[in-house]
Each structure stands twice: as structure tokens, then as C-alpha cells.
Motif scaffolding. Structure first.
Motif, PDB file in Angstrom:
ATOM      1  N   MET A 157       0.857  -1.178   0.000  1.00  0.00           N
ATOM      2  CA  MET A 157       0.000   0.000   0.000  1.00  0.00           C
ATOM      3  C   MET A 157       0.900   1.238   0.000  1.00  0.00           C
ATOM      4  N   THR A 158       0.580   2.196  -0.851  1.00  0.00           N
ATOM      5  CA  THR A 158       1.374   3.419  -0.945  1.00  0.00           C
ATOM      6  C   THR A 158       0.877   4.446   0.068  1.00  0.00           C
ATOM      7  N   TRP A 159       1.732   5.437   0.321  1.00  0.00           N
ATOM      8  CA  TRP A 159       1.362   6.499   1.259  1.00  0.00           C
ATOM      9  C   TRP A 159       0.146   7.272   0.761  1.00  0.00           C
ATOM     10  N   GLY A 160       0.084   7.535  -0.539  1.00  0.00           N
ATOM     11  CA  GLY A 160      -1.057   8.266  -1.098  1.00  0.00           C
ATOM     12  C   GLY A 160      -2.371   7.551  -0.856  1.00  0.00           C
ATOM     13  N   PHE A 161      -2.361   6.215  -1.011  1.00  0.00           N
ATOM     14  CA  PHE A 161      -3.569   5.431  -0.766  1.00  0.00           C
ATOM     15  C   PHE A 161      -3.938   5.460   0.717  1.00  0.00           C
ATOM     16  N   ALA A 162      -2.932   5.402   1.585  1.00  0.00           N
ATOM     17  CA  ALA A 162      -3.183   5.470   3.033  1.00  0.00           C
ATOM     18  C   ALA A 162      -3.815   6.812   3.409  1.00  0.00           C
ATOM     19  N   TYR A 163      -3.297   7.893   2.827  1.00  0.00           N
ATOM     20  CA  TYR A 163      -3.869   9.223   3.100  1.00  0.00           C
ATOM     21  C   TYR A 163      -5.308   9.304   2.597  1.00  0.00           C
ATOM     22  N   LEU A 164      -5.570   8.698   1.447  1.00  0.00           N
ATOM     23  CA  LEU A 164      -6.926   8.687   0.898  1.00  0.00           C
ATOM     24  C   LEU A 164      -7.879   7.947   1.836  1.00  0.00           C
ATOM     25  N   LEU A 165      -7.433   6.833   2.389  1.00  0.00           N
ATOM     26  CA  LEU A 165      -8.262   6.085   3.341  1.00  0.00           C
ATOM     27  C   LEU A 165      -8.529   6.901   4.606  1.00  0.00           C
ATOM     28  N   LEU A 215      -9.299  14.103  11.010  1.00  0.00           N
ATOM     29  CA  LEU A 215      -8.986  13.091  10.003  1.00  0.00           C
ATOM     30  C   LEU A 215      -9.211  13.608   8.582  1.00  0.00           C
ATOM     31  N   THR A 216     -10.293  14.336   8.382  1.00  0.00           N
ATOM     32  CA  THR A 216     -10.595  14.848   7.048  1.00  0.00           C
ATOM     33  C   THR A 216      -9.519  15.827   6.583  1.00  0.00           C
ATOM     34  N   LEU A 217      -9.171  16.783   7.425  1.00  0.00           N
ATOM     35  CA  LEU A 217      -8.156  17.761   7.025  1.00  0.00           C
ATOM     36  C   LEU A 217      -6.764  17.138   6.951  1.00  0.00           C
ATOM     37  N   PHE A 218      -6.467  16.241   7.867  1.00  0.00           N
ATOM     38  CA  PHE A 218      -5.180  15.542   7.830  1.00  0.00           C
ATOM     39  C   PHE A 218      -5.046  14.779   6.514  1.00  0.00           C
ATOM     40  N   GLY A 219      -6.039  13.964   6.201  1.00  0.00           N
ATOM     41  CA  GLY A 219      -5.986  13.151   4.991  1.00  0.00           C
ATOM     42  C   GLY A 219      -5.947  13.978   3.721  1.00  0.00           C
ATOM     43  N   LEU A 220      -6.788  15.002   3.632  1.00  0.00           N
ATOM     44  CA  LEU A 220      -6.838  15.839   2.439  1.00  0.00           C
ATOM     45  C   LEU A 220      -5.516  16.572   2.238  1.00  0.00           C
ATOM     46  N   THR A 221      -4.979  17.153   3.296  1.00  0.00           N
ATOM     47  CA  THR A 221      -3.707  17.869   3.187  1.00  0.00           C
ATOM     48  C   THR A 221      -2.575  16.922   2.820  1.00  0.00           C
ATOM     49  N   ALA A 222      -2.528  15.762   3.445  1.00  0.00           N
ATOM     50  CA  ALA A 222      -1.476  14.793   3.153  1.00  0.00           C
ATOM     51  C   ALA A 222      -1.557  14.313   1.709  1.00  0.00           C
ATOM     52  N   ILE A 223      -2.774  14.125   1.179  1.00  0.00           N
ATOM     53  CA  ILE A 223      -2.938  13.719  -0.228  1.00  0.00           C
ATOM     54  C   ILE A 223      -2.368  14.798  -1.152  1.00  0.00           C
TER      55      ILE A 223
END
Length: 177
Positions: free
Chosen positions: A1-9, A60-68
Motif C-alpha cells: 500500500m502506498t502512502w497516497g492510498f493510506a492518506y486517501l483512506l 482526520l478529514t483535514l489531515f488526509g486531504l492535506t497529506a494527499i
């Protein structure tokens, strides 16, 4: 699993939590956000007076969106992407609390003395009753304590002197001549 996919999850998890808990609906309808309960500003800043699920969903929403976005637009190491995403999530929590403070603490605007505050439940001398005021199109009822020894009857227009917790301290308005 890539980091981008983890951030998307992570982003989808936060977004789903916001939908399931009704957080998104409450954000779109601010009068429902605080369940019509007036909470003083300091309680929003230092106490958790809103559901922990809302805090988690916004983080979680802002963390994931920013990380993506950071992952897709830069070549930073994963630990830096995590740090930037975490900082964005914390900023989201602070922004949420600040917004809740403005929405859920309309008493800040009541001190101006221009609003008409009317007694709806008699306030005995140095006792407690209830007042009503229109704030931003919504009818708001507040617990009230009298600052005078005489009772304040229903229908009396009063001025707010101060507030303590979610109780306003009132005196009858003196008619100008």
C-alpha cells in the motif's frame, strides 16, 4: 500500500465519520450545531463541549486531504507529509472551536444593549428566571438572574449587565425621558 492510498483512506474515514455522525449536517445548519444551548466562549476554548466525533472527523478529514495534496504535489519524505497533515488537522480543530465559539455564544453580542431582551419567566428579586431575545433570526431563551431586589415581571424589557456560565445577569431597562 502506498502512502497516497493510506492518506486517501484516512480522508475517506474522516469524511464518512462526519456523514455518519451528522457533523456535516450540523455545520450546514448552525442553529442545530449547539442544540440551541448557549455555551460561554471559555468553555469552547478549554472544555470539550461538542462531540468528540466532530473533533475526530475534522482532524482526520483535514489531515488526509492535506497529506494527499502534499504527497501528490511534492517529493517530501513520508514523515514530513505526516507532519504537515497533522498540523493541518490541528489547525482544523482550532478553526472548528473558534467557529463554534462564534455560533454557540451569542451572548457576546448581547452586551451592546441594542437588542430587546424580554422577561418570559418572572425573575424574583435576586433570583432566577428566563429571558428571550432574537439573535440573528433565531429566538433564544436564556436563564437569567436579577441584579436587583425587586421581582422583574413577565414582559419587562431588561438590560444585560453580565453573564456567568450560561446565565445572564439583568436589570430592568430604565425608560428614557
Amino acid at each position: 500500500m502506498t502512502w497516497g492510498f493510506a492518506y486517501l483512506l484516512i480522508f475517506l474515514g474522516g469524511f464518512t465519520l462526519a456523514l455518519v455522525t451528522g457533523f456535516g449536517r450540523r455545520l450546514l445548519h448552525p442553529t442545530q450545531l449547539c442544540d440551541h444551548v448557549v455555551v460561554p466562549s471559555h468553555e469552547h476554548l478549554w472544555g470539550m463541549r461538542f462531540p468528540a466525533a466532530d473533533v475526530l472527523a475534522s482532524f482526520l478529514t483535514l489531515f488526509g486531504l492535506t497529506a494527499i495534496v502534499v504527497h501528490g504535489t511534492t517529493t517530501l519524505a513520508p514523515k514530513n507529509e505526516l507532519a504537515i497533515g497533522g498540523a493541518a488537522g490541528l489547525i482544523g480543530i482550532v478553526a472548528l472551536r473558534s467557529w463554534l465559539r462564534r455560533v454557540c455564544d451569542p451572548c457576546e453580542k448581547l452586551r451592546a444593549g441594542v437588542q430587546e431582551v424580554r422577561v418570559v419567566r418572572e425573575i424574583p428579586g435576586n433570583g432566577y428566571g428566563q429571558v428571550e431575545v432574537m439573535m440573528e433570526g433565531a429566538q433564544l431563551k436564556l436563564a437569567a438572574r436579577s441584579a436587583v431586589e425587586e421581582p422583574i415581571p413577565v414582559g419587562t424589557i431588561v438590560d444585560i449587565l453580565d453573564r456567568s456560565e450560561s446565565v445572564v445577569v439583568v436589570v430592568p431597562r430604565v425608560a428614557s425621558t
